[in-house]
Structure formats: structure tokens, C-alpha cells
Motif scaffolding. Structure first.
Motif, PDB file in Angstrom:
ATOM      1  N   GLY A 186      49.994  41.750  27.298  1.00 41.95           N
ATOM      2  CA  GLY A 186      49.809  40.529  26.522  1.00 41.95           C
ATOM      3  C   GLY A 186      51.086  40.202  25.765  1.00 41.95           C
ATOM      4  O   GLY A 186      51.251  40.572  24.589  1.00 41.95           O
ATOM      5  N   GLU A 192      38.266  30.776  26.182  1.00 40.27           N
ATOM      6  CA  GLU A 192      37.511  31.690  25.300  1.00 40.27           C
ATOM      7  C   GLU A 192      36.485  30.906  24.494  1.00 40.27           C
ATOM      8  O   GLU A 192      36.781  29.832  23.977  1.00 40.27           O
ATOM      9  CB  GLU A 192      38.480  32.380  24.327  1.00 40.27           C
ATOM     10  CG  GLU A 192      39.577  33.205  24.981  1.00 40.27           C
ATOM     11  CD  GLU A 192      39.109  34.591  25.406  1.00 40.27           C
ATOM     12  OE1 GLU A 192      39.898  35.265  26.105  1.00 40.27           O
ATOM     13  OE2 GLU A 192      37.977  34.982  25.058  1.00 40.27           O
ATOM     14  N   ARG A 234      42.409  31.038  29.532  1.00 42.19           N
ATOM     15  CA  ARG A 234      41.024  31.521  29.553  1.00 42.19           C
ATOM     16  C   ARG A 234      40.291  30.759  28.457  1.00 42.19           C
ATOM     17  O   ARG A 234      40.672  30.818  27.286  1.00 42.19           O
ATOM     18  CB  ARG A 234      40.965  33.043  29.296  1.00 42.19           C
ATOM     19  CG  ARG A 234      41.579  33.827  30.427  1.00 42.19           C
ATOM     20  CD  ARG A 234      41.517  35.322  30.249  1.00 42.19           C
ATOM     21  NE  ARG A 234      42.268  35.972  31.330  1.00 42.19           N
ATOM     22  CZ  ARG A 234      42.457  37.275  31.421  1.00 42.19           C
ATOM     23  NH1 ARG A 234      41.958  38.106  30.498  1.00 42.19           N
ATOM     24  NH2 ARG A 234      43.150  37.790  32.419  1.00 42.19           N
TER      25      ARG A 234
HETATM   26  N1  LIG Z   1      42.788  35.490  25.185  1.00 41.22           N
HETATM   27  C1  LIG Z   1      43.882  36.233  25.153  1.00 41.22           C
HETATM   28  N2  LIG Z   1      44.872  35.935  24.274  1.00 41.22           N
HETATM   29  C2  LIG Z   1      45.996  36.690  24.219  1.00 41.22           C
HETATM   30  N3  LIG Z   1      46.225  37.750  25.013  1.00 41.22           N
HETATM   31  C3  LIG Z   1      45.269  38.078  25.896  1.00 41.22           C
HETATM   32  C4  LIG Z   1      44.056  37.359  26.026  1.00 41.22           C
HETATM   33  N4  LIG Z   1      43.309  37.926  27.012  1.00 41.22           N
HETATM   34  C5  LIG Z   1      44.028  38.974  27.473  1.00 41.22           C
HETATM   35  N5  LIG Z   1      45.190  39.075  26.808  1.00 41.22           N
HETATM   36  C6  LIG Z   1      46.230  40.075  27.016  1.00 41.22           C
HETATM   37  O1  LIG Z   1      46.512  40.181  28.413  1.00 41.22           O
HETATM   38  C7  LIG Z   1      46.439  41.544  28.806  1.00 41.22           C
HETATM   39  C8  LIG Z   1      46.001  41.634  30.273  1.00 41.22           C
HETATM   40  O2  LIG Z   1      44.772  40.944  30.408  1.00 41.22           O
HETATM   41  S1  LIG Z   1      43.654  41.692  31.221  1.00 41.22           S
HETATM   42  O3  LIG Z   1      42.566  40.769  31.325  1.00 41.22           O
HETATM   43  O4  LIG Z   1      43.368  42.923  30.544  1.00 41.22           O
HETATM   44  N6  LIG Z   1      44.246  42.056  32.658  1.00 41.22           N
HETATM   45  C9  LIG Z   1      44.462  41.150  33.608  1.00 41.22           C
HETATM   46  O5  LIG Z   1      44.325  39.969  33.455  1.00 41.22           O
HETATM   47  C10 LIG Z   1      44.893  41.745  34.936  1.00 41.22           C
HETATM   48  N7  LIG Z   1      45.062  40.648  35.876  1.00 41.22           N
HETATM   49  C11 LIG Z   1      46.126  42.524  34.784  1.00 41.22           C
HETATM   50  S2  LIG Z   1      47.403  41.923  35.748  1.00 41.22           S
HETATM   51  C12 LIG Z   1      45.460  42.173  27.837  1.00 41.22           C
HETATM   52  O6  LIG Z   1      45.674  43.567  27.732  1.00 41.22           O
HETATM   53  C13 LIG Z   1      45.784  41.450  26.543  1.00 41.22           C
HETATM   54  O7  LIG Z   1      46.857  42.100  25.860  1.00 41.22           O
END
Ligand SMILES: Nc1ncnc2c1ncn2[C@@H]1O[C@H](COS(=O)(=O)NC(=O)[C@@H](N)CS)[C@@H](O)[C@H]1O
Length: 438
Positions: free
Chosen positions: A319, A142, A140
Motif C-alpha cells: 500500500g 469502500e 475500491r
Molecule cells: N482502501 C485502501 N486504501 C489504501 N490502501 C489499501 C486499501 N486497500 C488495500 N490497500 C493496501 O494495498 C495492499 C495490497 O492490497 S491487497 O488487497 O491486500 N492485495 C492485493 O490487492 C493483491 N492483488 C496483491 S498484488 C494492502 O496490504 C494495503 O496496504
């Protein structure tokens, strides 16, 4: 592992770019190296922790009946055009063209792809419920990657996807993941609180975030302290039974992130003494989104009445790489990391306080061999650093148990056992050490 033959690039100084303790300690403990903004190399010590966390996540997903597969990191843009998210997702999506000018993307999540896989094979409600998951790197882009692995651009996620014939069945799948998450984070030594959350780009109308309380967390949280003492379901929890009592117990106590906080309810429901307003780290999030993807992508199954209908879906993310940082935020002191035993890179550190001394060398070699033979993860500091530096290294990298082997103690057949979590020390017979630590 002998430290003299390991690869552990400890930093003496605090790296200036690190703003929070977990980022600072991961760099100083030789766990991580930034290769680009938000993109990291996992050095051996960090990689060991990442794998232990991954394995706990895997075990609890499997226990809850989810089935592991592995989807690619690269996805066709056309797949995302079907769901309408290709343009909606915005600048966070890394878009790539291959040599044939075909449009691809580096997956930020996999709802579209898992739906494509599902619809290719599953045609009947008799194949449901189904929950498929993988543990795969995501990207992503960011705007402001920061805080090390806490907000990276390339990060490791467990993402699970459930498929059910209707909403009632889909809520049962949701509840299974809710319980699995309670167990997963507790096994890592964390208190992760489920809180109602916004659904955002994933969609749907039901979502919970699992938040670890930490001052440096990015999410503001409001909760009733009682939620911190609720019982976590045991490994004998019946995933085929009725889980609603557990869900109700965990969702009846007030707990909300700032974006869904209801101040009036908070004030009326939570006694003053119980009010906890702090910050937290989102380590997982679960969603029920009904037919959002099955409608747009025509993922239908024939129901009991023979009529085709779109499945009801949910997705569940953890995550995995963020958890390495989150655990450090929750488990550290002024000397460094204090790994919970379940995720520690090594269980025991053997410190030879007089390297080159025949007695201490022999005793350490014997201890190292016997512990390793019993399958204990041991790091033997056989370097020629002086004792003080060995203490500092062992405290910094956070190994739960330290065995200090010095000539004086050894003269009486004794070694010192130090417990990193509370600093407690105990003199024990060398002969007893293996039994204590295996
Ligand atoms: N930029 C990031 N860096 C590290 N961990 C991240 C990041 N973005 C999200 N996460 C972790 O990934 C988890 C799931 O991301 S989310 O966007 O909430 N959910 C999804 O993507 C859904 N597709 C769930 S399968 C988050 O709860 C977080 O712990």
C-alpha cells in the motif's frame, strides 16, 4: 526550494473531519486535500513523500528480480468474467460504461490482466520464474472510506505477480517477495511484522500480511515481542540462494492478526512477559494462489516433459499511499511529523530567524546554494514569518534537520543545528554546516 515560492497550504487549526493523527497531520501540513470521499489530491509536500516511498519499493522489487511494467487503471469487464470474479467482487468494484456502452471497470487489482498478458507471450517453462510488477492507482468503492489515505477509495499500490512451473518453484518466488518486503519497510524506518493472514477475494491458501504496530491500526494483532528484534536481511542477501532459513526465523515466532489468532498456541508458546496484543496497520500482503487464475484463464506453459500445464501464481501488494499515513502514525509527536530521513520530503530546512537582515540573508543564501549544489533536498524558509512561526512550521512538516540562522549566532560565525527526531540541538560553525548535512 524557497518556501516563499513553494505551495504549502499549512492549516492553523486541526481539521474536524480527521479522526486519527496521520490524517490530521497530513491535512495540517498541506500534504493532502480531499476531492471526494476516499479520493485525494496529493499536494506538493505529500507528493514528494509518496514518490520517495514509491522509489524504495521499486528498488527492492528490482533487487529481488521483479520486472517493472505499467498496466492501465481501466479494465474490460469480460476479462473478469473469464476468472469469475466480475460478479463475485461485489459493490467495491467501480463499473463503467464507455460511449459505445462497452463494460469497463476501474481496476481494484490486476491478477486477471497480468495473466492475460502472460498467456499471450509465455509458452514454455524455460521462461520461468517470472515476476512482473507495477505501481499503479487502484479503485475500491469502500463502504466507509476513512482515516484519510489509510482507507481510501482511490489509492496507490505496488502489485507484483509471479509465475512458476510448479508449487515448489512458486514458494521460492513467494519467499523472495517475503524477504523483499522485510527490506522494503525497514528502509522506510518501519518495523513491519509478517503475520499469517486470510486470503479473502484474492484467493489461495498461503498469505502473509505485513503489519506496522500502531494503536490506531484497523487490525488487531497478537505477537511475541521477540519478533520486533529479528534481523532484517542486508542488501547483499542472495535472492538466488535458499531463503527458507530467513522465512523460518521470521515465521517461527508467534505473530497473528485477530482473524487467524490461535489463543491456545499463543498461551502455550509465548511467555507472559513477551505477549504483545495491540493493533496494527496492514502495509502489504502477499499471496500464493496456485493455479486459481491460470486454470480459469488457461495460462499454460509446456513443461520439461512437453506437456502443457497451468502455471502456479502468486501476487504481492504494497500500500504505497497508505504507507505515507502509516509512517506518520509511527513517527510523530505533539509538534507534528518526524519523517525518517529516507522518506522525508526535504532533508534540511534552513530557517532565517531575521528575514531582511543583511547578514542572515546572505548566510542563508550561501548555505542554500551550497547544499543544493551538493544535491541535498533543502527547503529554505525565506518567508517573513516571525521565528516562532518558522519553528512551528518546520516541526509540523517534519523535516529531519533544521539549520537555525540568527544574527547573534552569526556574529560568532555560528548556526544552530536541530535534529527533529529527538529535538537535540548543536551550535556549529556556519562553515561546517554543509559538510555535516551533505
Ligand atoms: N482502501 C485502501 N486504501 C489504501 N490502501 C489499501 C486499501 N486497500 C488495500 N490497500 C493496501 O494495498 C495492499 C495490497 O492490497 S491487497 O488487497 O491486500 N492485495 C492485493 O490487492 C493483491 N492483488 C496483491 S498484488 C494492502 O496490504 C494495503 O496496504
Amino acid at each position: 526550494m524557497r518556501l516563499s515560492r513553494f505551495f504549502l497550504p499549512i492549516l492553523k487549526e486541526n481539521p474536524k473531519e480527521a479522526e486519527i493523527v496521520s490524517h490530521r497531520l497530513m491535512l495540517r501540513a498541506g500534504m493532502l486535500r480531499q476531492e471526494a470521499a476516499g479520493i485525494y489530491a496529493w499536494l506538493p509536500l505529500g507528493h514528494r513523500v509518496l514518490k520517495k516511498i514509491e522509489q524504495i519499493v521499486r528498488e527492492e522489487q528490482n533487487r529481488a528480480g521483479a520486472i517493472e511494467l505499467l498496466m492501465p487503471t481501466l479494465q474490460l469487464a469480460d476479462l473478469w468474467r473469464e476468472s469469475g470474479r466480475y460478479d463475485a467482487y461485489g459493490p467495491e468494484m467501480l463499473r463503467i460504461a464507455d460511449r459505445h456502452k462497452r463494460e469497463l471497470l476501474y481496476g481494484p487489482t490486476n491478477e486477471e490482466m497480468i495473466t492475460e498478458i502472460f498467456r499471450a507471450y509465455v509458452k514454455s517453462y524455460k521462461s520461468l520464474p517470472l515476476n512482473l510488477y507495477h505501481i499503479q492507482w487502484k479503485f475500491r468503492d469502500e463502504q466507509r472510506p476513512r482515516f484519510g489515505v489509510m482507507r481510501g477509495r482511490e489509492f496507490l499500490m505496488k502489485d507484483a505477480y509471479s509465475f512458476d512451473v510448479d508449487e515448489a518453484a512458486a514458494r521460492k518466488s513467494y519467499n523472495r517477495m517475503f524477504v523483499a518486503y522485510l527490506r522494503t519497510f525497514a528502509r522506510m524506518g518501519l518495523k513491519a511484522i509478517p503475520m499469517r493472514a486470510e486470503t479473502g477475494p484474492i484467493g489461495g491458501d498461503l498469505s502473509h500480511e505485513f503489519i506496522v504496530l500502531a494503536e490506531t491500526g484497523e487490525s488487531g494483532v497478537y505477537c511475541d515481542r521477540d519478533v520486533l528484534n529479528l534481523p532484517v536481511p542486508g542488501e547483499d542477501v542472495d535472492y538466488d540462494g535458499d531463503l527458507t532459513p530467513i522465512i523460518q526465523q521470521w515465521t517461527s515466532v508467534y505473530a497473528a492478526t485477530e482473524d487467524v489468532h490461535d489463543a491456545a498456541r499463543y498461551e502455550s508458546e509465548v511467555p507472559e512477559a513477551n505477549r504483545l496484543n495491540t493493533r496494527g496497520i496492514e502495509v502489504g500482503q502477499i499471496f500464493y494462489f496456485g493455479t486459481k487464475y491460470s486454470d480459469s484463464m488457461k495460462a499454460n506453459v509446456a513443461g520439461p516433459d512437453g506437456a502443457d500445464a497451468p502455471i502456479h501464481g502468486g501476487s504481492y501488494g504494497v500500500g504505497v499511499s497508505r504507507l505515507v499515513g502509516a509512517i506518520i502514525e509511527a513517527c510523530h509527536d505533539e509538534n507534528g511529523i518526524k519523517w525518517p530521513e529516507e522518506v522525508a520530503p526535504f532533508r534540511v530546512a534552513i530557517l532565517n530567524l531575521k528575514q531582511g537582515d543583511a547578514q542572515t540573508d546572505a548566510a542563508c543564501e550561501q548555505l542554500y546554494r551550497e547544499l543544493a549544489a551538493k544535491g541535498v533536498d533543502v527547503l529554505y524558509d525565506d518567508t517573513d514569518q516571525r521565528a516562532g512561526a518558522k519553528f512551528a512550521t518546520a516541526d509540523l512538516i517534519g523535516i529531519p534537520w533544521q539549520v537555525l540562522v540568527g544574527p547573534k549566532g552569526l556574529a560568532d560565525g555560528k548556526v544552530e543545528l536541530k535534529r527533529r527526531s529527538d529535538g537535540s540541538r548543536e551550535t556549529i560553525a556556519l562553515a561546517e554546516a554543509v559538510a555535516r548535512l551533505a
